[in-house]
Design a protein around this motif. Sequence first.
Motif, PDB file in Angstrom:
ATOM      1  N   PRO A 249     -17.308  12.951  20.028  1.00  0.00           N
ATOM      2  CA  PRO A 249     -16.919  12.151  21.184  1.00  0.00           C
ATOM      3  C   PRO A 249     -18.021  12.017  22.236  1.00  0.00           C
ATOM      4  CG  PRO A 249     -16.143  14.396  21.466  1.00  0.00           C
ATOM      5  CD  PRO A 249     -17.006  14.393  20.210  1.00  0.00           C
ATOM      6  N   GLU A 250     -18.008  10.900  22.917  1.00  0.00           N
ATOM      7  CA  GLU A 250     -18.839  10.703  24.112  1.00  0.00           C
ATOM      8  C   GLU A 250     -17.958   9.980  25.131  1.00  0.00           C
ATOM      9  OE1 GLU A 250     -22.981   8.936  23.346  1.00  0.00           O
ATOM     10  OE2 GLU A 250     -21.881   8.437  21.536  1.00  0.00           O
ATOM     11  N   VAL A 251     -18.329  10.086  26.390  1.00  0.00           N
ATOM     12  CA  VAL A 251     -17.659   9.286  27.422  1.00  0.00           C
ATOM     13  C   VAL A 251     -18.731   8.486  28.136  1.00  0.00           C
ATOM     14  CG1 VAL A 251     -16.429   9.390  29.630  1.00  0.00           C
ATOM     15  CG2 VAL A 251     -15.668  10.803  27.736  1.00  0.00           C
ATOM     16  N   ILE A 252     -18.491   7.190  28.260  1.00  0.00           N
ATOM     17  CA  ILE A 252     -19.495   6.324  28.890  1.00  0.00           C
ATOM     18  C   ILE A 252     -18.885   5.558  30.066  1.00  0.00           C
ATOM     19  CG2 ILE A 252     -20.780   6.004  26.724  1.00  0.00           C
ATOM     20  CD1 ILE A 252     -19.477   3.087  26.758  1.00  0.00           C
ATOM     21  N   ASP A 253     -19.756   5.086  30.909  1.00  0.00           N
ATOM     22  CA  ASP A 253     -19.332   4.169  31.955  1.00  0.00           C
ATOM     23  C   ASP A 253     -19.076   2.815  31.282  1.00  0.00           C
ATOM     24  OD1 ASP A 253     -19.374   2.147  33.877  1.00  0.00           O
ATOM     25  OD2 ASP A 253     -20.724   3.261  35.190  1.00  0.00           O
ATOM     26  N   PRO A 254     -17.831   2.317  31.344  1.00  0.00           N
ATOM     27  CA  PRO A 254     -17.536   1.089  30.600  1.00  0.00           C
ATOM     28  C   PRO A 254     -18.339  -0.118  31.083  1.00  0.00           C
ATOM     29  CG  PRO A 254     -15.610   1.810  31.879  1.00  0.00           C
ATOM     30  CD  PRO A 254     -16.657   2.873  32.033  1.00  0.00           C
ATOM     31  N   LYS A 255     -18.825  -0.063  32.317  1.00  0.00           N
ATOM     32  CA  LYS A 255     -19.583  -1.211  32.827  1.00  0.00           C
ATOM     33  C   LYS A 255     -21.030  -1.178  32.363  1.00  0.00           C
ATOM     34  CE  LYS A 255     -16.962  -2.305  36.948  1.00  0.00           C
ATOM     35  NZ  LYS A 255     -16.401  -0.967  37.286  1.00  0.00           N
ATOM     36  N   GLY A 257     -22.479   1.286  30.190  1.00  0.00           N
ATOM     37  CA  GLY A 257     -22.751   1.901  28.885  1.00  0.00           C
ATOM     38  C   GLY A 257     -23.465   3.244  28.987  1.00  0.00           C
ATOM     39  N   GLU A 258     -23.760   3.695  30.212  1.00  0.00           N
ATOM     40  CA  GLU A 258     -24.427   4.993  30.416  1.00  0.00           C
ATOM     41  C   GLU A 258     -23.503   6.143  30.029  1.00  0.00           C
ATOM     42  OE1 GLU A 258     -27.539   5.812  31.693  1.00  0.00           O
ATOM     43  OE2 GLU A 258     -27.914   3.656  31.419  1.00  0.00           O
ATOM     44  N   SER A 259     -24.098   7.204  29.428  1.00  0.00           N
ATOM     45  CA  SER A 259     -23.304   8.383  29.105  1.00  0.00           C
ATOM     46  C   SER A 259     -22.910   9.102  30.382  1.00  0.00           C
ATOM     47  CB  SER A 259     -24.132   9.360  28.275  1.00  0.00           C
ATOM     48  OG  SER A 259     -24.335   8.805  27.022  1.00  0.00           O
ATOM     49  N   LEU A 260     -21.698   9.626  30.411  1.00  0.00           N
ATOM     50  CA  LEU A 260     -21.237  10.354  31.590  1.00  0.00           C
ATOM     51  C   LEU A 260     -21.117  11.842  31.257  1.00  0.00           C
ATOM     52  CD1 LEU A 260     -18.455   7.907  32.867  1.00  0.00           C
ATOM     53  CD2 LEU A 260     -20.761   8.233  33.791  1.00  0.00           C
ATOM     54  N   PRO A 261     -21.343  12.697  32.239  1.00  0.00           N
ATOM     55  CA  PRO A 261     -21.249  14.142  31.997  1.00  0.00           C
ATOM     56  C   PRO A 261     -19.792  14.587  31.807  1.00  0.00           C
ATOM     57  CG  PRO A 261     -21.760  13.701  34.306  1.00  0.00           C
ATOM     58  CD  PRO A 261     -21.767  12.384  33.611  1.00  0.00           C
ATOM     59  N   PRO A 262     -19.608  15.776  31.183  1.00  0.00           N
ATOM     60  CA  PRO A 262     -18.266  16.307  30.981  1.00  0.00           C
ATOM     61  C   PRO A 262     -17.485  16.309  32.293  1.00  0.00           C
ATOM     62  CG  PRO A 262     -19.857  17.745  29.928  1.00  0.00           C
ATOM     63  CD  PRO A 262     -20.638  16.695  30.661  1.00  0.00           C
ATOM     64  N   GLY A 263     -16.212  15.990  32.211  1.00  0.00           N
ATOM     65  CA  GLY A 263     -15.376  15.999  33.411  1.00  0.00           C
ATOM     66  C   GLY A 263     -15.259  14.640  34.048  1.00  0.00           C
ATOM     67  N   GLU A 265     -14.605  10.691  34.261  1.00  0.00           N
ATOM     68  CA  GLU A 265     -13.733   9.785  33.539  1.00  0.00           C
ATOM     69  C   GLU A 265     -14.459   8.510  33.152  1.00  0.00           C
ATOM     70  OE1 GLU A 265      -9.662   8.441  35.198  1.00  0.00           O
ATOM     71  OE2 GLU A 265      -9.492  10.401  34.206  1.00  0.00           O
ATOM     72  N   GLY A 266     -14.231   8.056  31.950  1.00  0.00           N
ATOM     73  CA  GLY A 266     -14.839   6.813  31.488  1.00  0.00           C
ATOM     74  C   GLY A 266     -14.269   6.432  30.135  1.00  0.00           C
ATOM     75  N   GLU A 267     -14.996   5.553  29.449  1.00  0.00           N
ATOM     76  CA  GLU A 267     -14.497   5.074  28.155  1.00  0.00           C
ATOM     77  C   GLU A 267     -14.895   6.030  27.033  1.00  0.00           C
ATOM     78  OE1 GLU A 267     -15.614   1.009  27.298  1.00  0.00           O
ATOM     79  OE2 GLU A 267     -15.175   1.260  25.167  1.00  0.00           O
ATOM     80  N   LEU A 268     -13.939   6.365  26.195  1.00  0.00           N
ATOM     81  CA  LEU A 268     -14.198   7.249  25.051  1.00  0.00           C
ATOM     82  C   LEU A 268     -14.924   6.479  23.953  1.00  0.00           C
ATOM     83  CD1 LEU A 268     -10.929   9.175  24.167  1.00  0.00           C
ATOM     84  CD2 LEU A 268     -13.182  10.189  24.544  1.00  0.00           C
ATOM     85  N   VAL A 269     -15.908   7.136  23.373  1.00  0.00           N
ATOM     86  CA  VAL A 269     -16.677   6.544  22.280  1.00  0.00           C
ATOM     87  C   VAL A 269     -16.700   7.583  21.160  1.00  0.00           C
ATOM     88  CG1 VAL A 269     -19.035   5.874  21.618  1.00  0.00           C
ATOM     89  CG2 VAL A 269     -18.112   5.130  23.819  1.00  0.00           C
ATOM     90  N   SER A 289     -10.633   8.281  29.435  1.00  0.00           N
ATOM     91  CA  SER A 289     -10.350   9.721  29.391  1.00  0.00           C
ATOM     92  C   SER A 289     -11.581  10.466  29.907  1.00  0.00           C
ATOM     93  CB  SER A 289     -10.022  10.121  27.946  1.00  0.00           C
ATOM     94  OG  SER A 289      -9.734  11.492  27.868  1.00  0.00           O
ATOM     95  N   SER A 290     -11.536  11.791  29.818  1.00  0.00           N
ATOM     96  CA  SER A 290     -12.721  12.593  30.137  1.00  0.00           C
ATOM     97  C   SER A 290     -12.715  13.795  29.208  1.00  0.00           C
ATOM     98  CB  SER A 290     -12.682  13.036  31.600  1.00  0.00           C
ATOM     99  OG  SER A 290     -11.549  13.843  31.821  1.00  0.00           O
ATOM    100  N   LEU A 291     -13.884  14.459  29.092  1.00  0.00           N
ATOM    101  CA  LEU A 291     -14.016  15.586  28.160  1.00  0.00           C
ATOM    102  C   LEU A 291     -14.096  16.902  28.920  1.00  0.00           C
ATOM    103  CD1 LEU A 291     -16.646  14.075  25.688  1.00  0.00           C
ATOM    104  CD2 LEU A 291     -14.154  14.228  25.381  1.00  0.00           C
ATOM    105  N   ASP A 292     -13.500  17.931  28.346  1.00  0.00           N
ATOM    106  CA  ASP A 292     -13.502  19.250  28.977  1.00  0.00           C
ATOM    107  C   ASP A 292     -13.953  20.287  27.947  1.00  0.00           C
ATOM    108  OD1 ASP A 292     -12.983  21.650  30.172  1.00  0.00           O
ATOM    109  OD2 ASP A 292     -10.907  21.195  30.739  1.00  0.00           O
ATOM    110  N   TYR A 293     -15.144  20.871  28.186  1.00  0.00           N
ATOM    111  CA  TYR A 293     -15.706  21.851  27.252  1.00  0.00           C
ATOM    112  C   TYR A 293     -15.357  23.287  27.640  1.00  0.00           C
ATOM    113  CZ  TYR A 293     -18.299  18.147  24.928  1.00  0.00           C
ATOM    114  OH  TYR A 293     -18.626  17.020  24.209  1.00  0.00           O
ATOM    115  N   SER A 294     -14.567  23.442  28.702  1.00  0.00           N
ATOM    116  CA  SER A 294     -14.250  24.810  29.116  1.00  0.00           C
ATOM    117  C   SER A 294     -13.295  25.440  28.103  1.00  0.00           C
ATOM    118  CB  SER A 294     -13.620  24.800  30.518  1.00  0.00           C
ATOM    119  OG  SER A 294     -12.339  24.221  30.451  1.00  0.00           O
ATOM    120  N   PRO A 295     -13.298  26.801  28.008  1.00  0.00           N
ATOM    121  CA  PRO A 295     -12.466  27.455  27.001  1.00  0.00           C
ATOM    122  C   PRO A 295     -10.983  27.207  27.252  1.00  0.00           C
ATOM    123  CG  PRO A 295     -13.925  29.033  28.100  1.00  0.00           C
ATOM    124  CD  PRO A 295     -14.056  27.750  28.833  1.00  0.00           C
TER     125      PRO A 295
END
Length: 422
Positions: A249-255, A257-263, A265-269, A289-295
């Motif tokens: 998974p990646e999350v990007i800014d939908p406008k 296309g830049e990758s966004l850091p964990p946490g 919100e943006g478009e899931l890829v 959505s957004s990604l959460d890498y915490s345990p």
Amino acid sequence: MRALQLTRLQALVERVYRMSPFYRKLWDEAGVKPEQVKTLDDIRRFPFTTKDMLRQNYPYGMFAVPLSKIVRLHASSGTMGQSTVVGYTRRDLRIWADMVARVAVQAGVTRRDIAQISFGYGLFTGGFGLHYGLERVGATVLPVSSGNTQRQIQLMQDFGTTVLVGTPSYALHMAEVAEEMGVDTSKLKLRLGLFGAEPWTEEMRSEIEKRWHIKATDNYGLSEIMGPGVAGECEYGGKMHISEDHFFPEVIDPKTGESLPPGEEGELVFTTLTKEGIPLVRYRTRDISSLDYSPCPCGRTTVRMKKVTGRSDDMLIIRGVNVFPSQIEAVLMSIDGVGPQYQIIVDRKGFMDDIEVVVELSKEGFTGSWRDLEALENKVRERLENALSLRPRVKLVEYMSLERSMGKAKRVIDKRRKTTDN
Ligand code: DLL
């Protein structure tokens, strides 16, 4: 996990470049080569794949194996334009069943369960996807498919169904029908729900849990990536574990296309790390959505995604204000007297956007007094106005007068657009 993902990614881009004329052309034009993938971050050099590309290559243009290796076809649901076709090899089907089994076990399904599948069986991936995954767990599968709601409830009683599987909107409709049939849902064996395939709010979850006396869990997927089985909640709920050993998974800014850091919100890829039939590299889902890498307290180490609240393309822009249908749903569900069934109708009157929210009274919602009805309508309008910064028209309609859906609910009718796509 990172090492496994990298090995798989390198093998994937190499195979895709060799086997898929579509990707070879796309990557040649973008000036990228499989050898450039040295770290996971290098995936960002590769161009996105979009639904339009799948449509333009309808039906088999994106397949990366000869058709003789494909043992199953499915097609995306709900599109009014060109649908998209996905093909599975035997190995793809085996992995798919394993991934759905993970989602089911995470949610709490065991081999002692009787699982009633109320997703449609057919080109839609929901029915068959959950079917083979639940069999893999060893649960007893009841393949009822969607529709024939009274019979569903009869079977649930007769066979002692413990797990209900379907769309959340259909689960809610089934509860209404159960009530009409005079069934006391607290007496049923049902204990757990596996719901997905459409966005639903926390408020809707509570409503389903209350009406069925079950725990309602969310799971997520999309046909292009595999179908159900991409992600699902564990016993702690809230966020969904992604099977990132198969779906990167990646999350990007939908406008931009830049990758966004964990946490953020943006478009899931997603990149399908192991798929053979129709592998996709950096597929834009349009889901927010957004990604959460915490345990996670459950002990699983896979990354989690936030519940999908909408799509970057189901966002309505009304008189310049961004509105997600889920915001409207949350307001409606918080008001006593109106039920969980509603429709949002957007139109253009002259140059002005016009939004009307049609909402059903709950069974007890109509007291018989017009004054009460007017007060309720005003309350709904005011609450919506506060939440949306926009004054919608509100129309209350009789209990059971809006059409129920057996699959994905159709909540929005946007008359400004010629076609709709979900
Ligand atoms: O809906 C696959 C599926 C079937 C998932 C059964 C879960 C259970 P599609 O018909 O291709 O595939 O639709 C995929 O549905 O991009 C999301 O916009 C939406 N969606 C799926 N699951 C969820 C969910 C199946 N849990 C599209 N929450 C996706 C919110 C969801 N939206």
